[in-house]
Design a protein around this motif. Structure first.
Motif, PDB file in Angstrom:
ATOM      1  N   LEU A  57      10.364  35.787 -39.790  1.00  0.00           N
ATOM      2  CA  LEU A  57      10.141  36.989 -40.487  1.00  0.00           C
ATOM      3  C   LEU A  57       9.403  37.943 -39.685  1.00  0.00           C
ATOM      4  O   LEU A  57       9.634  39.364 -39.874  1.00  0.00           O
ATOM      5  N   VAL A  58       8.638  37.739 -38.678  1.00  0.00           N
ATOM      6  CA  VAL A  58       8.006  38.472 -37.591  1.00  0.00           C
ATOM      7  C   VAL A  58       8.953  39.436 -36.963  1.00  0.00           C
ATOM      8  O   VAL A  58       8.946  40.554 -36.920  1.00  0.00           O
ATOM      9  N   PRO A  59      10.220  39.168 -36.641  1.00  0.00           N
ATOM     10  CA  PRO A  59      11.181  40.056 -35.932  1.00  0.00           C
ATOM     11  C   PRO A  59      11.533  41.008 -36.693  1.00  0.00           C
ATOM     12  O   PRO A  59      11.913  42.101 -36.066  1.00  0.00           O
ATOM     13  N   VAL A  65      14.574  45.775 -33.763  1.00  0.00           N
ATOM     14  CA  VAL A  65      15.236  44.994 -34.632  1.00  0.00           C
ATOM     15  C   VAL A  65      15.845  46.080 -35.865  1.00  0.00           C
ATOM     16  O   VAL A  65      16.943  46.286 -36.216  1.00  0.00           O
ATOM     17  N   ARG A  66      14.930  46.813 -36.080  1.00  0.00           N
ATOM     18  CA  ARG A  66      15.008  47.826 -37.225  1.00  0.00           C
ATOM     19  C   ARG A  66      16.164  48.743 -36.772  1.00  0.00           C
ATOM     20  O   ARG A  66      16.978  49.357 -37.625  1.00  0.00           O
ATOM     21  N   GLU A  67      16.259  49.398 -35.455  1.00  0.00           N
ATOM     22  CA  GLU A  67      17.061  50.249 -34.985  1.00  0.00           C
ATOM     23  C   GLU A  67      18.500  49.557 -34.359  1.00  0.00           C
ATOM     24  O   GLU A  67      19.510  50.216 -34.925  1.00  0.00           O
ATOM     25  N   ASN A  68      18.380  48.271 -34.513  1.00  0.00           N
ATOM     26  CA  ASN A  68      19.576  47.423 -34.140  1.00  0.00           C
ATOM     27  C   ASN A  68      19.758  46.130 -34.735  1.00  0.00           C
ATOM     28  O   ASN A  68      18.921  45.036 -33.806  1.00  0.00           O
ATOM     29  N   ALA A  69      20.248  45.821 -35.589  1.00  0.00           N
ATOM     30  CA  ALA A  69      20.120  44.497 -36.406  1.00  0.00           C
ATOM     31  C   ALA A  69      20.370  43.211 -35.541  1.00  0.00           C
ATOM     32  O   ALA A  69      20.116  42.210 -35.380  1.00  0.00           O
ATOM     33  N   LEU A  76      14.308  36.662 -31.774  1.00  0.00           N
ATOM     34  CA  LEU A  76      14.133  35.402 -32.215  1.00  0.00           C
ATOM     35  C   LEU A  76      14.028  34.284 -31.260  1.00  0.00           C
ATOM     36  O   LEU A  76      13.120  33.538 -31.138  1.00  0.00           O
ATOM     37  N   LEU A  77      14.817  34.335 -30.246  1.00  0.00           N
ATOM     38  CA  LEU A  77      15.335  33.547 -29.286  1.00  0.00           C
ATOM     39  C   LEU A  77      14.082  33.516 -28.187  1.00  0.00           C
ATOM     40  O   LEU A  77      13.511  32.547 -27.827  1.00  0.00           O
ATOM     41  N   ILE A  94      13.394  38.755 -21.463  1.00  0.00           N
ATOM     42  CA  ILE A  94      13.953  37.814 -20.663  1.00  0.00           C
ATOM     43  C   ILE A  94      15.535  37.484 -21.089  1.00  0.00           C
ATOM     44  O   ILE A  94      16.426  37.183 -20.663  1.00  0.00           O
ATOM     45  N   VAL A  95      15.668  37.326 -22.318  1.00  0.00           N
ATOM     46  CA  VAL A  95      16.742  36.873 -23.403  1.00  0.00           C
ATOM     47  C   VAL A  95      17.755  38.169 -23.135  1.00  0.00           C
ATOM     48  O   VAL A  95      18.785  37.951 -22.785  1.00  0.00           O
ATOM     49  N   GLU A  96      17.193  39.321 -23.035  1.00  0.00           N
ATOM     50  CA  GLU A  96      18.254  40.562 -22.829  1.00  0.00           C
ATOM     51  C   GLU A  96      18.956  40.501 -21.549  1.00  0.00           C
ATOM     52  O   GLU A  96      19.925  40.727 -21.443  1.00  0.00           O
TER      53      GLU A  96
END
Length: 144
Positions: A57-59, A65-69, A76-77, A94-96
């Protein structure tokens, strides 16, 4: 002295079924390629924990996230990976920077860890009394 059967109320922990493994909340993994940090160190081994409702839910309130689903996966990861090599502060940044192969691997691991639970109930045959588990979720995809 025999004990009377005890009923379990909602919200009360149920007794563990005999032979049932304990709930597993952390899962070790090894990335196919690995995360290369700014110093050139390669990190491949990590730990992912089970996601909570809050993790999912937090993300959704995150502006990225709102700009790019598609960024939902990254955020999340970043929340559920608790260690990557020597890094214990794993976050979206880091995940990016993971290679696409590793991101796909982690997405699949997340799905398997968090979506493939089971709904089992312990039952007994009314005729012979034999006890066994029944999967209440029905048949698996492709089975009849």
């Amino acid at each position: 002295m025999a004990m009377a059967p005890r009923s379990i109320s909602a919200g009360e922990p149920s007794p563990a079924s005999a032979g049932e493994p304990p709930l597993r909340t952390e899962f070790a993994f090894r990335l196919p390629r690995g995360y290369l940090d700014e110093s050139g160190t390669l990190h491949r081994d990590g730990i992912m924990r089970l996601a909570t409702a809050r993790d999912e839910l937090v993300p959704l309130r995150d502006d990225r996230v709102r700009e790019n689903a598609a960024y939902l996966t990254v955020v999340l990861l970043g929340r559920v990976i608790t260690r990557l090599g020597g890094i214990t502060d794993v976050h979206a940044g880091i995940v990016e920077d993971l290679f696409a192969t590793d991101l796909a691997f982690l997405q699949d691991l997340y799905r398997r860890v968090n979506s493939e639970g089971h709904a089992r109930a312990a039952v007994a045959c009314p005729d012979c009394g034999h006890k066994f588990d029944v999967d209440l979720s029905g048949s698996r995809l492709g089975e009849s």
